[in-house]
Design a protein around this motif. Sequence first.
Motif, PDB file in Angstrom:
ATOM      1  N   TRP A 121       0.856  -1.181   0.000  1.00  0.00           N
ATOM      2  CA  TRP A 121       0.000   0.000   0.000  1.00  0.00           C
ATOM      3  C   TRP A 121       0.890   1.229   0.000  1.00  0.00           C
ATOM      4  CZ3 TRP A 121      -1.295   3.716   3.993  1.00  0.00           C
ATOM      5  CH2 TRP A 121      -2.411   4.488   3.692  1.00  0.00           C
ATOM      6  N   CYS A 122       0.326   2.393  -0.208  1.00  0.00           N
ATOM      7  CA  CYS A 122       1.108   3.627  -0.156  1.00  0.00           C
ATOM      8  C   CYS A 122       0.187   4.800   0.167  1.00  0.00           C
ATOM      9  CB  CYS A 122       1.806   3.862  -1.491  1.00  0.00           C
ATOM     10  SG  CYS A 122       2.838   5.329  -1.498  1.00  0.00           S
ATOM     11  N   CYS A 123       0.663   5.718   0.986  1.00  0.00           N
ATOM     12  CA  CYS A 123      -0.110   6.914   1.310  1.00  0.00           C
ATOM     13  C   CYS A 123       0.558   8.141   0.699  1.00  0.00           C
ATOM     14  CB  CYS A 123      -0.266   7.085   2.819  1.00  0.00           C
ATOM     15  SG  CYS A 123       1.222   7.667   3.665  1.00  0.00           S
ATOM     16  N   GLU A 124      -0.040   9.277   0.882  1.00  0.00           N
ATOM     17  CA  GLU A 124       0.481  10.523   0.309  1.00  0.00           C
ATOM     18  C   GLU A 124       1.728  11.033   1.034  1.00  0.00           C
ATOM     19  OE1 GLU A 124      -2.388  11.222   3.502  1.00  0.00           O
ATOM     20  OE2 GLU A 124      -2.632  10.164   1.614  1.00  0.00           O
ATOM     21  N   GLU A 125       2.059  10.452   2.176  1.00  0.00           N
ATOM     22  CA  GLU A 125       3.228  10.884   2.957  1.00  0.00           C
ATOM     23  C   GLU A 125       4.473  10.062   2.655  1.00  0.00           C
ATOM     24  OE1 GLU A 125       3.108  13.582   4.851  1.00  0.00           O
ATOM     25  OE2 GLU A 125       0.973  13.815   4.413  1.00  0.00           O
ATOM     26  N   TRP A 126       4.465   9.261   1.603  1.00  0.00           N
ATOM     27  CA  TRP A 126       5.580   8.382   1.261  1.00  0.00           C
ATOM     28  C   TRP A 126       6.873   9.164   1.072  1.00  0.00           C
ATOM     29  CZ3 TRP A 126       8.945   7.838  -2.869  1.00  0.00           C
ATOM     30  CH2 TRP A 126       9.650   6.643  -2.942  1.00  0.00           C
ATOM     31  N   ASN A 127       7.942   8.646   1.622  1.00  0.00           N
ATOM     32  CA  ASN A 127       9.271   9.211   1.373  1.00  0.00           C
ATOM     33  C   ASN A 127      10.241   8.052   1.166  1.00  0.00           C
ATOM     34  OD1 ASN A 127       9.173   8.612   4.256  1.00  0.00           O
ATOM     35  ND2 ASN A 127      11.127   9.620   4.393  1.00  0.00           N
ATOM     36  N   PRO A 128      11.169   8.172   0.227  1.00  0.00           N
ATOM     37  CA  PRO A 128      12.055   7.048  -0.084  1.00  0.00           C
ATOM     38  C   PRO A 128      12.926   6.649   1.101  1.00  0.00           C
ATOM     39  CG  PRO A 128      12.761   9.049  -1.217  1.00  0.00           C
ATOM     40  CD  PRO A 128      11.469   9.367  -0.552  1.00  0.00           C
ATOM     41  N   SER A 129      13.088   5.357   1.265  1.00  0.00           N
ATOM     42  CA  SER A 129      13.923   4.837   2.336  1.00  0.00           C
ATOM     43  C   SER A 129      15.393   5.021   1.993  1.00  0.00           C
ATOM     44  CB  SER A 129      13.633   3.351   2.539  1.00  0.00           C
ATOM     45  OG  SER A 129      14.440   2.827   3.553  1.00  0.00           O
ATOM     46  N   SER A 130      16.192   5.353   2.974  1.00  0.00           N
ATOM     47  CA  SER A 130      17.616   5.535   2.748  1.00  0.00           C
ATOM     48  C   SER A 130      18.380   4.212   2.874  1.00  0.00           C
ATOM     49  CB  SER A 130      18.184   6.552   3.738  1.00  0.00           C
ATOM     50  OG  SER A 130      17.990   6.089   5.055  1.00  0.00           O
ATOM     51  N   GLN A 131      17.708   3.169   3.368  1.00  0.00           N
ATOM     52  CA  GLN A 131      18.344   1.865   3.523  1.00  0.00           C
ATOM     53  C   GLN A 131      17.633   0.842   2.654  1.00  0.00           C
ATOM     54  OE1 GLN A 131      17.991   1.235   7.743  1.00  0.00           O
ATOM     55  NE2 GLN A 131      20.116   1.847   8.049  1.00  0.00           N
ATOM     56  N   GLU A 132      18.398  -0.117   2.139  1.00  0.00           N
ATOM     57  CA  GLU A 132      17.829  -1.171   1.315  1.00  0.00           C
ATOM     58  C   GLU A 132      16.977  -2.095   2.181  1.00  0.00           C
ATOM     59  OE1 GLU A 132      19.229  -4.613  -1.821  1.00  0.00           O
ATOM     60  OE2 GLU A 132      20.723  -3.413  -0.797  1.00  0.00           O
ATOM     61  N   CYS A 133      15.836  -2.491   1.646  1.00  0.00           N
ATOM     62  CA  CYS A 133      14.924  -3.369   2.358  1.00  0.00           C
ATOM     63  C   CYS A 133      14.298  -4.317   1.339  1.00  0.00           C
ATOM     64  CB  CYS A 133      13.855  -2.545   3.063  1.00  0.00           C
ATOM     65  SG  CYS A 133      12.661  -3.562   3.939  1.00  0.00           S
ATOM     66  N   TYR A 134      14.034  -5.543   1.747  1.00  0.00           N
ATOM     67  CA  TYR A 134      13.455  -6.532   0.846  1.00  0.00           C
ATOM     68  C   TYR A 134      11.956  -6.722   1.059  1.00  0.00           C
ATOM     69  CZ  TYR A 134      18.264  -7.558  -0.267  1.00  0.00           C
ATOM     70  OH  TYR A 134      19.567  -7.440  -0.671  1.00  0.00           O
ATOM     71  N   CYS A 135      11.334  -5.869   1.844  1.00  0.00           N
ATOM     72  CA  CYS A 135       9.908  -6.004   2.140  1.00  0.00           C
ATOM     73  C   CYS A 135       9.059  -6.062   0.874  1.00  0.00           C
ATOM     74  CB  CYS A 135       9.416  -4.835   3.004  1.00  0.00           C
ATOM     75  SG  CYS A 135      10.057  -4.830   4.673  1.00  0.00           S
ATOM     76  N   VAL A 136       9.250  -5.115  -0.029  1.00  0.00           N
ATOM     77  CA  VAL A 136       8.433  -5.048  -1.240  1.00  0.00           C
ATOM     78  C   VAL A 136       8.678  -6.271  -2.116  1.00  0.00           C
ATOM     79  CG1 VAL A 136       8.017  -3.782  -3.391  1.00  0.00           C
ATOM     80  CG2 VAL A 136       8.231  -2.544  -1.235  1.00  0.00           C
ATOM     81  N   GLU A 137       9.936  -6.613  -2.322  1.00  0.00           N
ATOM     82  CA  GLU A 137      10.280  -7.764  -3.165  1.00  0.00           C
ATOM     83  C   GLU A 137       9.638  -9.042  -2.626  1.00  0.00           C
ATOM     84  OE1 GLU A 137      14.316 -10.214  -4.295  1.00  0.00           O
ATOM     85  OE2 GLU A 137      14.473  -8.039  -4.027  1.00  0.00           O
ATOM     86  N   GLU A 138       9.736  -9.271  -1.328  1.00  0.00           N
ATOM     87  CA  GLU A 138       9.168 -10.476  -0.717  1.00  0.00           C
ATOM     88  C   GLU A 138       7.641 -10.442  -0.712  1.00  0.00           C
ATOM     89  OE1 GLU A 138      10.852 -13.261   0.126  1.00  0.00           O
ATOM     90  OE2 GLU A 138      12.599 -12.234  -0.703  1.00  0.00           O
ATOM     91  N   ALA A 139       7.048  -9.290  -0.494  1.00  0.00           N
ATOM     92  CA  ALA A 139       5.585  -9.169  -0.522  1.00  0.00           C
ATOM     93  C   ALA A 139       5.054  -9.439  -1.931  1.00  0.00           C
ATOM     94  CB  ALA A 139       5.155  -7.779  -0.059  1.00  0.00           C
ATOM     95  N   LEU A 140       5.746  -8.968  -2.950  1.00  0.00           N
ATOM     96  CA  LEU A 140       5.332  -9.234  -4.329  1.00  0.00           C
ATOM     97  C   LEU A 140       5.437 -10.713  -4.656  1.00  0.00           C
ATOM     98  CD1 LEU A 140       6.932  -6.183  -6.168  1.00  0.00           C
ATOM     99  CD2 LEU A 140       4.483  -6.659  -5.929  1.00  0.00           C
ATOM    100  N   LYS A 141       6.495 -11.381  -4.193  1.00  0.00           N
ATOM    101  CA  LYS A 141       6.634 -12.816  -4.395  1.00  0.00           C
ATOM    102  C   LYS A 141       5.477 -13.568  -3.758  1.00  0.00           C
ATOM    103  CE  LYS A 141      11.684 -13.144  -4.583  1.00  0.00           C
ATOM    104  NZ  LYS A 141      12.873 -13.668  -3.852  1.00  0.00           N
ATOM    105  N   LYS A 142       5.156 -13.199  -2.532  1.00  0.00           N
ATOM    106  CA  LYS A 142       4.075 -13.867  -1.802  1.00  0.00           C
ATOM    107  C   LYS A 142       2.735 -13.626  -2.496  1.00  0.00           C
ATOM    108  CE  LYS A 142       2.330 -14.781   2.721  1.00  0.00           C
ATOM    109  NZ  LYS A 142       2.759 -15.018   4.063  1.00  0.00           N
ATOM    110  N   GLN A 143       2.518 -12.398  -2.975  1.00  0.00           N
ATOM    111  CA  GLN A 143       1.281 -12.061  -3.670  1.00  0.00           C
ATOM    112  C   GLN A 143       1.157 -12.869  -4.965  1.00  0.00           C
ATOM    113  OE1 GLN A 143       1.052  -8.162  -5.577  1.00  0.00           O
ATOM    114  NE2 GLN A 143      -0.954  -7.881  -4.626  1.00  0.00           N
ATOM    115  N   ASN A 144       2.240 -13.050  -5.684  1.00  0.00           N
ATOM    116  CA  ASN A 144       2.212 -13.774  -6.947  1.00  0.00           C
ATOM    117  C   ASN A 144       1.991 -15.278  -6.761  1.00  0.00           C
ATOM    118  OD1 ASN A 144       2.548 -11.474  -8.483  1.00  0.00           O
ATOM    119  ND2 ASN A 144       4.772 -11.615  -8.480  1.00  0.00           N
ATOM    120  N   LYS A 145       2.282 -15.805  -5.570  1.00  0.00           N
ATOM    121  CA  LYS A 145       2.049 -17.220  -5.280  1.00  0.00           C
ATOM    122  C   LYS A 145       0.575 -17.524  -5.096  1.00  0.00           C
ATOM    123  CE  LYS A 145       6.476 -18.470  -3.253  1.00  0.00           C
ATOM    124  NZ  LYS A 145       7.157 -18.980  -2.055  1.00  0.00           N
ATOM    125  N   LYS A 146      -0.217 -16.518  -4.749  1.00  0.00           N
ATOM    126  CA  LYS A 146      -1.654 -16.730  -4.491  1.00  0.00           C
ATOM    127  C   LYS A 146      -2.413 -16.978  -5.752  1.00  0.00           C
ATOM    128  CE  LYS A 146      -1.928 -14.271  -0.182  1.00  0.00           C
ATOM    129  NZ  LYS A 146      -2.564 -13.212   0.571  1.00  0.00           N
TER     130      LYS A 146
END
Length: 70
Positions: free
Chosen positions: A45-70
């Motif tokens: 999800w995303c809101c209007e207050e989004w700001n880019p993260s300064s650190q690498e994170c795999y949350c989105v990549e893993e969430a997309l993988k999990k979503q595609n398995k459904k």
Amino acid sequence: MEENTKAKQKFCGNCGNHNTYKYPTEIFCSLRFRENKGPIVQTLWCCEEWNPSSQECYCVEEALKKQNKK
């Protein structure tokens, strides 16, 4: 170049305000918590207050993988 494209997509999971909650599908948003809003939101999800993260994170990549398995 693919990593740059991913970084430009706006998701809570790549926002600087997120913290792990129920990895990888849900995150805790410290900004929403400070504003007395529901702090637990979907990683993709995303809101209007989004700001880019300064650190690498795999949350989105893993969430997309999990979503595609459904």
